[in-house]
Design a protein around this motif. Structure first.
Motif, PDB file in Angstrom:
ATOM      1  N   LEU A  60       0.859  -1.182   0.000  1.00 39.45           N
ATOM      2  CA  LEU A  60       0.000   0.000   0.000  1.00 39.45           C
ATOM      3  C   LEU A  60       0.894   1.230   0.000  1.00 39.45           C
ATOM      4  O   LEU A  60       1.258   1.761   1.043  1.00 39.45           O
ATOM      5  N   ASP A  61       1.306   1.653  -1.199  1.00 38.16           N
ATOM      6  CA  ASP A  61       2.169   2.820  -1.356  1.00 38.16           C
ATOM      7  C   ASP A  61       1.336   4.073  -1.550  1.00 38.16           C
ATOM      8  O   ASP A  61       0.301   4.049  -2.239  1.00 38.16           O
ATOM      9  N   LEU A  62       1.819   5.167  -0.975  1.00 40.94           N
ATOM     10  CA  LEU A  62       1.148   6.459  -1.054  1.00 40.94           C
ATOM     11  C   LEU A  62       2.167   7.528  -1.418  1.00 40.94           C
ATOM     12  O   LEU A  62       3.313   7.492  -0.951  1.00 40.94           O
ATOM     13  N   ILE A  63       1.745   8.463  -2.244  1.00 38.58           N
ATOM     14  CA  ILE A  63       2.612   9.591  -2.553  1.00 38.58           C
ATOM     15  C   ILE A  63       2.469  10.635  -1.448  1.00 38.58           C
ATOM     16  O   ILE A  63       1.365  10.879  -0.946  1.00 38.58           O
ATOM     17  N   VAL A  64       3.593  11.200  -1.054  1.00 33.97           N
ATOM     18  CA  VAL A  64       3.618  12.247  -0.031  1.00 33.97           C
ATOM     19  C   VAL A  64       3.589  13.588  -0.749  1.00 33.97           C
ATOM     20  O   VAL A  64       4.482  13.896  -1.542  1.00 33.97           O
ATOM     21  N   VAL A  65       2.570  14.372  -0.473  1.00 33.96           N
ATOM     22  CA  VAL A  65       2.410  15.671  -1.133  1.00 33.96           C
ATOM     23  C   VAL A  65       2.469  16.779  -0.085  1.00 33.96           C
ATOM     24  O   VAL A  65       1.665  16.802   0.860  1.00 33.96           O
ATOM     25  N   HIS A  66       3.438  17.671  -0.243  1.00 37.01           N
ATOM     26  CA  HIS A  66       3.504  18.855   0.604  1.00 37.01           C
ATOM     27  C   HIS A  66       2.510  19.869   0.043  1.00 37.01           C
ATOM     28  O   HIS A  66       2.519  20.157  -1.155  1.00 37.01           O
ATOM     29  N   HIS A  69       4.494  22.794  -1.558  1.00 40.23           N
ATOM     30  CA  HIS A  69       5.591  22.536  -2.492  1.00 40.23           C
ATOM     31  C   HIS A  69       5.367  21.340  -3.408  1.00 40.23           C
ATOM     32  O   HIS A  69       6.229  21.036  -4.225  1.00 40.23           O
ATOM     33  N   GLY A  70       4.237  20.667  -3.289  1.00 39.89           N
ATOM     34  CA  GLY A  70       3.919  19.586  -4.205  1.00 39.89           C
ATOM     35  C   GLY A  70       4.487  18.239  -3.789  1.00 39.89           C
ATOM     36  O   GLY A  70       4.878  18.036  -2.633  1.00 39.89           O
ATOM     37  N   PRO A  71       4.530  17.263  -4.729  1.00 42.07           N
ATOM     38  CA  PRO A  71       5.010  15.920  -4.407  1.00 42.07           C
ATOM     39  C   PRO A  71       6.404  15.938  -3.798  1.00 42.07           C
ATOM     40  O   PRO A  71       7.298  16.648  -4.279  1.00 42.07           O
ATOM     41  N   ALA A  72       6.572  15.133  -2.746  1.00 38.43           N
ATOM     42  CA  ALA A  72       7.838  15.119  -2.014  1.00 38.43           C
ATOM     43  C   ALA A  72       8.513  13.760  -2.039  1.00 38.43           C
ATOM     44  O   ALA A  72       9.737  13.676  -1.883  1.00 38.43           O
ATOM     45  N   GLY A  73       7.737  12.671  -2.186  1.00 41.20           N
ATOM     46  CA  GLY A  73       8.314  11.340  -2.149  1.00 41.20           C
ATOM     47  C   GLY A  73       7.234  10.283  -2.028  1.00 41.20           C
ATOM     48  O   GLY A  73       6.062  10.544  -2.310  1.00 41.20           O
ATOM     49  N   ILE A  74       7.643   9.110  -1.573  1.00 35.52           N
ATOM     50  CA  ILE A  74       6.743   7.965  -1.452  1.00 35.52           C
ATOM     51  C   ILE A  74       6.912   7.349  -0.065  1.00 35.52           C
ATOM     52  O   ILE A  74       8.030   7.238   0.449  1.00 35.52           O
ATOM     53  N   THR A  75       5.814   6.945   0.537  1.00 38.78           N
ATOM     54  CA  THR A  75       5.852   6.116   1.728  1.00 38.78           C
ATOM     55  C   THR A  75       4.830   5.009   1.563  1.00 38.78           C
ATOM     56  O   THR A  75       3.868   5.170   0.809  1.00 38.78           O
ATOM     57  N   GLY A  76       5.038   3.892   2.240  1.00 34.88           N
ATOM     58  CA  GLY A  76       4.088   2.802   2.054  1.00 34.88           C
ATOM     59  C   GLY A  76       4.316   1.655   3.009  1.00 34.88           C
ATOM     60  O   GLY A  76       5.328   1.575   3.706  1.00 34.88           O
ATOM     61  N   LEU A  77       3.347   0.753   3.008  1.00 36.11           N
ATOM     62  CA  LEU A  77       3.365  -0.430   3.855  1.00 36.11           C
ATOM     63  C   LEU A  77       3.469  -1.666   2.974  1.00 36.11           C
ATOM     64  O   LEU A  77       2.825  -1.755   1.930  1.00 36.11           O
TER      65      LEU A  77
END
Length: 202
Positions: A60-66, A69-77
């Motif tokens: 379950l990956d999610l994009i990290v959006v600031h 400042h917009g997309p910052a990276g990816i985090t997930g389980l």
């Protein structure tokens, strides 16, 4: 999922150019088994395979959006065990977001997903012993170092040792991550455990 400055959401095809820019930096992917991205087809292929992984309850990956400042990276389980109610968390950020507090907030959001939404018991994490930044970041948000897996991770022609970290539900509830305000919209995909209910076939 929304925190004070970040939103976590499912990656979409339109996110591919931003991911190419963020993960096109060799320093960002230095410790990974993939990358750096060099063409738009690579993040597109990554986004395309996520739907199947969600349907199978694998990742379950999610994009990290600031939100400024917009997309910052990816985090997930990933590495789910529904019998044991545990999984692993993995996170990466573009270099401009290093040292900004984005990692700490993203860990608060993903830990809330693991413990408060999916009702898991344990959240684990890995780091390369040579990657001091990643290792210190896990210590800083309350994860406990539990040992070293020797030659666990292969990157190119080299095998790397890997640190193993863990965070238990009770530790999260009493630690700094649980204090971060989180707003949740919607429901997790049906293949994942929710509120103590373990999905069949996982």
């Amino acid at each position: 999922m929304h925190g004070p400055t970040l939103t976590l959401r499912l990656p979409e095809p339109d996110d591919a150019p931003a991911l190419l820019e963020l993960a096109g930096d060799p320093e960002v992917t230095r410790w990974f088994s993939w990358g750096p991205y060099t063409t738009l087809d690579q993040p597109r292929a990554y986004i395309d395979r996520l739907e199947g992984q969600r349907e199978r309850g694998e990742q379950l990956d999610l994009i990290v959006v600031h939100r400024e400042h917009g997309p910052a990276g990816i985090t997930g389980l990933s590495e789910f065990s529904t019998r044991d109610l545990r999984c692993m968390v993995g996170t990466w950020f573009g270099r401009t977001f290093w040292g900004t507090g984005a990692n700490r907030e993203s860990k608060a959001l993903i830990a809330h997903l693991a413990f408060a939404v999916l009702d898991l018991h344990r959240l684990g994490a890995y780091s390369n012993p040579e990657n001091v930044r990643s290792t210190d970041a896990l210590f800083g948000v309350g994860f406990r170092h539990e040992g070293v897996l020797r030659d666990w991770h292969r990157h190119g022609d080299r095998h790397h040792d890997v640190n193993v970290f863990g965070l238990l539900r009770a530790e999260w509830a009493e630690g700094p991550l649980a204090a971060v305000p989180v707003e949740v919209e919607g429901e997790p995909p049906a293949a994942f455990p929710r509120g103590g209910r373990v999905a069949s076939g996982c």
